[in-house]
Design a protein around this motif. Structure first.
Motif, PDB file in Angstrom:
ATOM      1  N   LEU A  42       1.962   4.917  10.726  1.00  0.00           N
ATOM      2  CA  LEU A  42       0.833   4.587   9.524  1.00  0.00           C
ATOM      3  C   LEU A  42      -0.094   5.238   9.997  1.00  0.00           C
ATOM      4  CD1 LEU A  42       0.365   3.160   7.224  1.00  0.00           C
ATOM      5  CD2 LEU A  42      -0.601   1.310   8.496  1.00  0.00           C
ATOM      6  N   ILE A  43      -0.694   5.229  11.315  1.00  0.00           N
ATOM      7  CA  ILE A  43      -1.708   6.059  11.519  1.00  0.00           C
ATOM      8  C   ILE A  43      -1.787   7.609  11.463  1.00  0.00           C
ATOM      9  CG2 ILE A  43      -3.273   6.542  13.540  1.00  0.00           C
ATOM     10  CD1 ILE A  43      -3.116   3.576  14.352  1.00  0.00           C
ATOM     11  N   PHE A  44      -0.314   8.113  11.707  1.00  0.00           N
ATOM     12  CA  PHE A  44      -0.011   9.280  12.091  1.00  0.00           C
ATOM     13  C   PHE A  44      -0.093   9.737  10.540  1.00  0.00           C
ATOM     14  CE2 PHE A  44       2.838  12.161  14.715  1.00  0.00           C
ATOM     15  CZ  PHE A  44       1.939  11.984  15.756  1.00  0.00           C
ATOM     16  N   LEU A  82      -4.107  15.639  -5.546  1.00  0.00           N
ATOM     17  CA  LEU A  82      -4.465  14.793  -4.288  1.00  0.00           C
ATOM     18  C   LEU A  82      -3.535  13.732  -3.925  1.00  0.00           C
ATOM     19  CD1 LEU A  82      -8.295  13.767  -5.053  1.00  0.00           C
ATOM     20  CD2 LEU A  82      -7.268  14.915  -3.141  1.00  0.00           C
ATOM     21  N   PHE A  83      -2.654  13.458  -4.888  1.00  0.00           N
ATOM     22  CA  PHE A  83      -1.350  12.469  -4.665  1.00  0.00           C
ATOM     23  C   PHE A  83      -2.369  11.144  -4.380  1.00  0.00           C
ATOM     24  CE2 PHE A  83       0.693  16.432  -3.967  1.00  0.00           C
ATOM     25  CZ  PHE A  83       1.637  16.276  -4.913  1.00  0.00           C
ATOM     26  N   GLN A  84      -3.006  10.534  -5.191  1.00  0.00           N
ATOM     27  CA  GLN A  84      -3.623   9.130  -4.850  1.00  0.00           C
ATOM     28  C   GLN A  84      -2.658   8.176  -4.518  1.00  0.00           C
ATOM     29  OE1 GLN A  84      -6.988   8.758  -4.701  1.00  0.00           O
ATOM     30  NE2 GLN A  84      -6.744   6.460  -4.080  1.00  0.00           N
ATOM     31  N   LEU A 127       0.002   3.805   1.424  1.00  0.00           N
ATOM     32  CA  LEU A 127      -0.312   3.696   2.895  1.00  0.00           C
ATOM     33  C   LEU A 127      -0.921   2.319   3.213  1.00  0.00           C
ATOM     34  CD1 LEU A 127      -0.789   7.352   3.978  1.00  0.00           C
ATOM     35  CD2 LEU A 127       1.294   5.972   4.286  1.00  0.00           C
ATOM     36  N   ILE A 128      -2.020   2.234   2.195  1.00  0.00           N
ATOM     37  CA  ILE A 128      -2.973   1.019   2.164  1.00  0.00           C
ATOM     38  C   ILE A 128      -2.089  -0.415   1.851  1.00  0.00           C
ATOM     39  CG2 ILE A 128      -4.767  -0.194   1.079  1.00  0.00           C
ATOM     40  CD1 ILE A 128      -6.127   2.489   0.665  1.00  0.00           C
ATOM     41  N   ALA A 129      -1.134  -0.336   0.965  1.00  0.00           N
ATOM     42  CA  ALA A 129      -0.359  -1.418   0.763  1.00  0.00           C
ATOM     43  C   ALA A 129       0.550  -1.836   2.068  1.00  0.00           C
ATOM     44  CB  ALA A 129       0.612  -1.010  -0.325  1.00  0.00           C
ATOM     45  N   PHE A 130       1.242  -0.775   2.860  1.00  0.00           N
ATOM     46  CA  PHE A 130       1.748  -1.054   3.952  1.00  0.00           C
ATOM     47  C   PHE A 130       0.927  -1.373   5.098  1.00  0.00           C
ATOM     48  CE2 PHE A 130       4.597  -0.244   7.438  1.00  0.00           C
ATOM     49  CZ  PHE A 130       5.715  -0.879   7.096  1.00  0.00           C
ATOM     50  N   LEU A 131      -0.363  -0.969   5.131  1.00  0.00           N
ATOM     51  CA  LEU A 131      -1.163  -1.413   6.175  1.00  0.00           C
ATOM     52  C   LEU A 131      -1.463  -3.092   6.036  1.00  0.00           C
ATOM     53  CD1 LEU A 131      -3.279  -0.792   8.384  1.00  0.00           C
ATOM     54  CD2 LEU A 131      -4.982  -0.424   6.550  1.00  0.00           C
ATOM     55  N   SER A 132      -1.567  -3.273   4.807  1.00  0.00           N
ATOM     56  CA  SER A 132      -1.757  -4.832   4.387  1.00  0.00           C
ATOM     57  C   SER A 132      -0.516  -5.697   5.168  1.00  0.00           C
ATOM     58  CB  SER A 132      -1.994  -5.293   2.967  1.00  0.00           C
ATOM     59  OG  SER A 132      -0.660  -4.937   2.409  1.00  0.00           O
ATOM     60  N   ILE A 133       0.719  -4.994   5.005  1.00  0.00           N
ATOM     61  CA  ILE A 133       1.825  -5.731   5.756  1.00  0.00           C
ATOM     62  C   ILE A 133       1.632  -5.925   7.091  1.00  0.00           C
ATOM     63  CG2 ILE A 133       4.266  -5.571   6.154  1.00  0.00           C
ATOM     64  CD1 ILE A 133       4.526  -4.390   3.441  1.00  0.00           C
ATOM     65  N   LEU A 134       1.164  -4.866   7.692  1.00  0.00           N
ATOM     66  CA  LEU A 134       1.060  -4.787   9.183  1.00  0.00           C
ATOM     67  C   LEU A 134       0.021  -5.780   9.679  1.00  0.00           C
ATOM     68  CD1 LEU A 134       1.730  -1.151  10.201  1.00  0.00           C
ATOM     69  CD2 LEU A 134       3.372  -3.070  10.331  1.00  0.00           C
ATOM     70  N   PHE A 138       5.538  -9.802   2.308  1.00  0.00           N
ATOM     71  CA  PHE A 138       6.155  -8.673   2.433  1.00  0.00           C
ATOM     72  C   PHE A 138       6.948  -8.054   1.194  1.00  0.00           C
ATOM     73  CE2 PHE A 138       9.812  -6.174   3.592  1.00  0.00           C
ATOM     74  CZ  PHE A 138       9.294  -4.828   4.374  1.00  0.00           C
ATOM     75  N   SER A 139       7.661  -9.030   0.730  1.00  0.00           N
ATOM     76  CA  SER A 139       8.323  -8.772  -0.430  1.00  0.00           C
ATOM     77  C   SER A 139       7.622  -8.301  -1.685  1.00  0.00           C
ATOM     78  CB  SER A 139       9.435  -9.883  -1.003  1.00  0.00           C
ATOM     79  OG  SER A 139      10.369 -10.097   0.161  1.00  0.00           O
ATOM     80  N   ILE A 140       6.444  -8.950  -1.951  1.00  0.00           N
ATOM     81  CA  ILE A 140       5.710  -8.586  -3.101  1.00  0.00           C
ATOM     82  C   ILE A 140       4.935  -7.178  -2.922  1.00  0.00           C
ATOM     83  CG2 ILE A 140       3.424  -9.289  -4.044  1.00  0.00           C
ATOM     84  CD1 ILE A 140       4.146 -12.308  -3.424  1.00  0.00           C
ATOM     85  N   VAL A 141       4.558  -7.056  -1.735  1.00  0.00           N
ATOM     86  CA  VAL A 141       4.083  -5.547  -1.428  1.00  0.00           C
ATOM     87  C   VAL A 141       5.048  -4.613  -1.498  1.00  0.00           C
ATOM     88  CG1 VAL A 141       3.159  -4.106   0.572  1.00  0.00           C
ATOM     89  CG2 VAL A 141       2.263  -6.598   0.277  1.00  0.00           C
TER      90      VAL A 141
END
Length: 391
Positions: free
Chosen positions: A162-164, A187-189, A195-202, A228-231
């Motif tokens: 994720l950091i990568f 920009l591909f917002q 990535l922010i959504a996956f960060l919330s899972i971690l 996790f499923s909702i994200v």
């Protein structure tokens, strides 16, 4: 014969999310194949892995661990590929930002941990089922996918990738502003939101480790898997919407990203030294070109275009604009577009044409980009600016 799935509150809820993930995985795979879109294929793979990730808990709450046959399916099928999710996220990010990206031989190193775990799972199956015909590795009666060490290593792996991915996107975003005058369009917002959504899972997973002393117990992690499923539900809906959007913006992908992303992300250009005297020289040349040719009206203007017109290198133009005008290329060109819009407004052209048509004539390629650039330059929205003019 009893139905092999016990429909309870928890198992049914997870089943809905599991089915949703599988469906969207299929839809994205289909879109990826039809449009030859690699990013859609990677996102499809990611959603498939996420559906598998919740499978042991969905099936566990459906009493699969209570039945010998189904328990052994859960034991010997490695549903949770936590060492594979991170690399898939990373390569989805790279492919979305560069539709010309191809996995090289050196990239396969990222998949070695996941391959090793698959080999470990195969050894466990061969030993316990084919050689000994009794539980040796599974003598403790606990699913290896749910082992503490494996889950912790999985979180570390996903955090690393994720950091990568975030660094890769930050680098892309910064350099796009340096190379093109239509940065907002590429920009591909979505990738940032993904990535922010996956960060919330971690973050949730780490908090579960810290705050829940019984996090290793099967029944104590239900809410983690629901969140996790909702994200993942959010990622699937918006990821598919983005894939549909990009299929309609194929020209932007092929004409913009394919041209710039290779040099932006992969290459490390040689350093060129340029002194203050040279900067002043090129500043004047750039201003003369803009005044004479009005190149800012080209909605697809790039740094490379300017360097070719002035018969110098993109690095020289970039350095001259950055140091001489203290702006990136995107903001620099937009400044002239805004001034051209303001000049047309002062001449009253907004009475004969729409504000958006004027913006397009001056080089902007979308209403959103025009509004952002105008407010950034003047501190006012275009409508407020017009109202101030008339008052």
């Amino acid at each position: 014969m009893d139905f092999p799935f016990a429909f309870g509150q928890k198992s049914s809820l997870l089943l809905i999310f599991f089915f949703h993930g599988i469906v969207f995985s299929f839809l994205l795979a289909r879109k990826g194949i039809l449009y030859k879109n690699k990013a859609s294929k990677w996102l499809s793979f990611f959603l498939f892995l996420c559906a598998l990730y919740i499978s042991p808990y969905m099936l566990g709450y459906a009493n699969w661990y209570s039945n010998k046959i189904t328990r052994e399916i859960l034991f010997f099928v490695p549903f949770m590929q936590v060492l594979l999710i991170g690399p898939v996220i990373y390569f989805y990010t790279k492919t979305l930002l560069n539709n010309q990206f191809k996995i090289a031989k050196k990239d396969w190193i990222h998949f070695i941990p996941a391959i090793l775990y698959l080999l470990y799972s195969l050894i466990v199956f061969i030993t316990d089922k084919l050689i000994l015909d009794e539980f040796y590795f599974y003598a403790d009666g606990r699913d290896k996918d749910l082992a503490n060490w494996y889950q912790i290593v999985g979180v570390i792996s996903m955090s690393f990738y994720l950091i990568f991915s975030l660094k890769h996107y930050a680098n892309y975003k910064k350099l796009v502003f340096e190379k093109v005058s239509f940065a907002d369009s590429i920009l591909f917002q979505w990738i940032q939101n993904f990535l922010i959504a996956f960060l919330s899972i971690l973050i949730l997973r780490v908090l579960l480790f810290i705050l829940n002393p019984e996090w290793g117990e099967f029944g104590s992690q239900f809410w983690h898997y629901i969140v996790f499923s909702i994200v993942v539900f959010y990622i699937s809906i918006n990821g598919y919407a983005n894939a549909v959007k990009m299929s309609f913006l194929g020209d932007i992908n092929s004409e913009s990203v394919a041209i710039f992303s290779e040099s932006i992300i992969e290459e490390k250009p040689k350093q060129e030294t340029i002194n203050q005297k040279e900067i002043e020289f090129w500043k004047q040349k750039i201003l003369q070109l803009i005044e004479k040719e009005k190149i800012y009206t080209n909605a697809k203007l790039t740094l490379s275009d300017v360097s070719k017109l002035l018969e110098t290198t993109p690095k020289t133009i970039s350095k001259s604009i950055n140091s001489g005008f203290e702006m990136n290329f995107n903001d620099f060109i937009n400044k002239f577009r805004i001034e051209a819009v303001k000049e047309k407004l002062e001449k009253g052209e907004h009475k004969k044409s729409t504000l958006l048509c004027i913006a397009f004539d001056c080089g902007f390629n979308s209403k959103a980009t025009f509004n952002r650039a105008f407010k950034k330059s003047t501190g006012l929205s275009p409508k407020d600016y017009l109202q101030n003019m008339s008052s």
